[in-house]
Design a protein around this motif. Structure first.
Motif, PDB file in Angstrom:
ATOM      1  N   VAL A 144       0.779  -1.054   0.072  1.00 23.41           N
ATOM      2  CA  VAL A 144      -0.120  -0.122  -0.054  1.00 23.41           C
ATOM      3  C   VAL A 144       0.828   1.333  -0.104  1.00 23.41           C
ATOM      4  N   LEU A 145       1.928   1.237   0.884  1.00 27.26           N
ATOM      5  CA  LEU A 145       2.664   2.539   0.903  1.00 27.26           C
ATOM      6  C   LEU A 145       3.511   2.525  -0.476  1.00 27.26           C
ATOM      7  N   LEU A 146       3.829   1.457  -1.064  1.00 30.23           N
ATOM      8  CA  LEU A 146       4.343   1.703  -2.461  1.00 30.23           C
ATOM      9  C   LEU A 146       3.554   2.063  -3.532  1.00 30.23           C
ATOM     10  N   ASN A 147       2.353   1.526  -3.420  1.00 33.63           N
ATOM     11  CA  ASN A 147       1.549   2.150  -4.228  1.00 33.63           C
ATOM     12  C   ASN A 147       1.210   3.876  -3.973  1.00 33.63           C
ATOM     13  N   ARG A 148       1.288   4.266  -2.936  1.00 32.13           N
ATOM     14  CA  ARG A 148       1.114   5.614  -2.734  1.00 32.13           C
ATOM     15  C   ARG A 148       2.405   6.234  -3.509  1.00 32.13           C
ATOM     16  N   LEU A 149       3.762   5.923  -3.126  1.00 33.51           N
ATOM     17  CA  LEU A 149       4.945   6.419  -3.436  1.00 33.51           C
ATOM     18  C   LEU A 149       4.970   6.469  -5.054  1.00 33.51           C
ATOM     19  N   GLU A 150       4.523   5.203  -5.664  1.00 30.04           N
ATOM     20  CA  GLU A 150       4.805   5.098  -7.121  1.00 30.04           C
ATOM     21  C   GLU A 150       3.646   6.249  -7.790  1.00 30.04           C
ATOM     22  N   ALA A 151       2.428   6.073  -7.241  1.00 28.84           N
ATOM     23  CA  ALA A 151       1.424   7.160  -7.617  1.00 28.84           C
ATOM     24  C   ALA A 151       1.716   8.560  -7.574  1.00 28.84           C
ATOM     25  N   ALA A 152       2.654   8.840  -6.641  1.00 29.92           N
ATOM     26  CA  ALA A 152       2.992  10.261  -6.556  1.00 29.92           C
ATOM     27  C   ALA A 152       4.418  10.462  -7.295  1.00 29.92           C
ATOM     28  N   GLY A 153       5.048   9.435  -7.830  1.00 29.00           N
ATOM     29  CA  GLY A 153       5.987   9.643  -8.841  1.00 29.00           C
ATOM     30  C   GLY A 153       7.226   9.714  -8.142  1.00 29.00           C
ATOM     31  N   HIS A 154       7.490   8.987  -7.070  1.00 31.47           N
ATOM     32  CA  HIS A 154       8.718   9.058  -6.323  1.00 31.47           C
ATOM     33  C   HIS A 154       9.519   7.697  -6.546  1.00 31.47           C
ATOM     34  N   VAL A 155       8.478   6.657  -6.786  1.00 29.58           N
ATOM     35  CA  VAL A 155       9.297   5.343  -7.032  1.00 29.58           C
ATOM     36  C   VAL A 155       8.893   4.504  -8.252  1.00 29.58           C
ATOM     37  N   HIS A 156       9.921   3.967  -8.653  1.00 26.69           N
ATOM     38  CA  HIS A 156       9.460   2.954  -9.706  1.00 26.69           C
ATOM     39  C   HIS A 156       9.678   1.566  -9.362  1.00 26.69           C
ATOM     40  N   ARG A 157       8.894   0.613  -9.749  1.00 28.80           N
ATOM     41  CA  ARG A 157       9.159  -0.863  -9.680  1.00 28.80           C
ATOM     42  C   ARG A 157       9.385  -1.430 -10.967  1.00 28.80           C
ATOM     43  N   SER A 158      10.660  -2.319 -11.062  1.00 23.92           N
ATOM     44  CA  SER A 158      10.978  -2.912 -12.398  1.00 23.92           C
ATOM     45  C   SER A 158      11.391  -3.985 -12.065  1.00 23.92           C
ATOM     46  N   ARG A 159      11.429  -4.853 -13.037  1.00 19.95           N
ATOM     47  CA  ARG A 159      11.909  -6.420 -13.094  1.00 19.95           C
ATOM     48  C   ARG A 159      12.945  -6.473 -13.820  1.00 19.95           C
ATOM     49  N   GLU A 160      14.417  -6.388 -13.077  1.00 16.80           N
ATOM     50  CA  GLU A 160      15.768  -6.306 -13.659  1.00 16.80           C
ATOM     51  C   GLU A 160      16.202  -7.509 -13.743  1.00 16.80           C
ATOM     52  N   SER A 161      15.743  -8.462 -13.047  1.00 19.79           N
ATOM     53  CA  SER A 161      16.259  -9.761 -12.733  1.00 19.79           C
ATOM     54  C   SER A 161      16.106 -10.704 -13.602  1.00 19.79           C
TER      55      SER A 161
END
Length: 170
Positions: free
Chosen positions: A79-96
């Motif tokens: 939930v916290l990451l969803n907020r940060l991502e929606a606000a443009g602070h964090v990106h989730r990626s699949r780098e592995s």
């Protein structure tokens, strides 16, 4: 087993524990200022700081590792990451190669705001580190590594089933 509350401690040992406690208190207060700087709740700023620091050191976090670091459940961390991502602070990626593994990275804007904050708020800490004797830093690095390893060992033990037997009624 010796009772740590009633055992005899050398004055230097007590001073070290007080110093470490004071650092944690002051660091927590700095994190609260960081939250205000970013106009974020404290938990979100703490998470963003952890994500940014880890990425800057070349060891980006997964959501599970972040949850452990900030003391939230994986669900609350999502939930916290969803907020940060929606606000443009964090990106989730699949780098592995394992496409199921998610890596957290700060956005360029969040990284810049963190740098601005550190340049402004961390001046005294940076000056203290730069003025320290290299031999003194080596001693501190060694001590912090040992005490951090001891705390990690205690946390692992406490995290195992039956490891946390404290509380009322015990």
């Amino acid at each position: 087993m010796t009772d740590p509350l009633t055992a005899e401690w050398a004055p230097a040992q007590v001073a070290v524990m007080h110093g470490l406690r004071d650092w944690v208190v002051d660091f927590t207060e700095l994190n609260q200022h960081f939250a205000t700087w970013l106009d974020l709740p404290g938990s979100d700023a703490n998470a963003l700081g952890q994500i940014t620091w880890a990425a800057e050191t070349g060891a980006p976090l997964s959501p599970v590792r972040l949850a452990r670091r900030i003391g939230l459940t994986t669900g609350a961390t999502t939930v916290l990451l969803n907020r940060l991502e929606a606000a443009g602070h964090v990106h989730r990626s699949r780098e592995s190669a394992d496409r199921r593994r998610v890596t957290l990275r700060p956005s360029a804007g969040a990284r810049e705001r963190a740098r601005e904050f550190l340049a402004f708020a961390g001046a005294e800490i940076a000056a203290t580190l730069r003025a320290a004797d290299p031999d003194e830093l080596d001693v501190v690095i060694g001590f912090l590594a040992r005490i951090t390893a001891a705390a990690a060992e205690a946390n692992q033990r406490l995290g195992r089933p039956g490891g946390s037997r404290g509380g009322r009624g015990s």
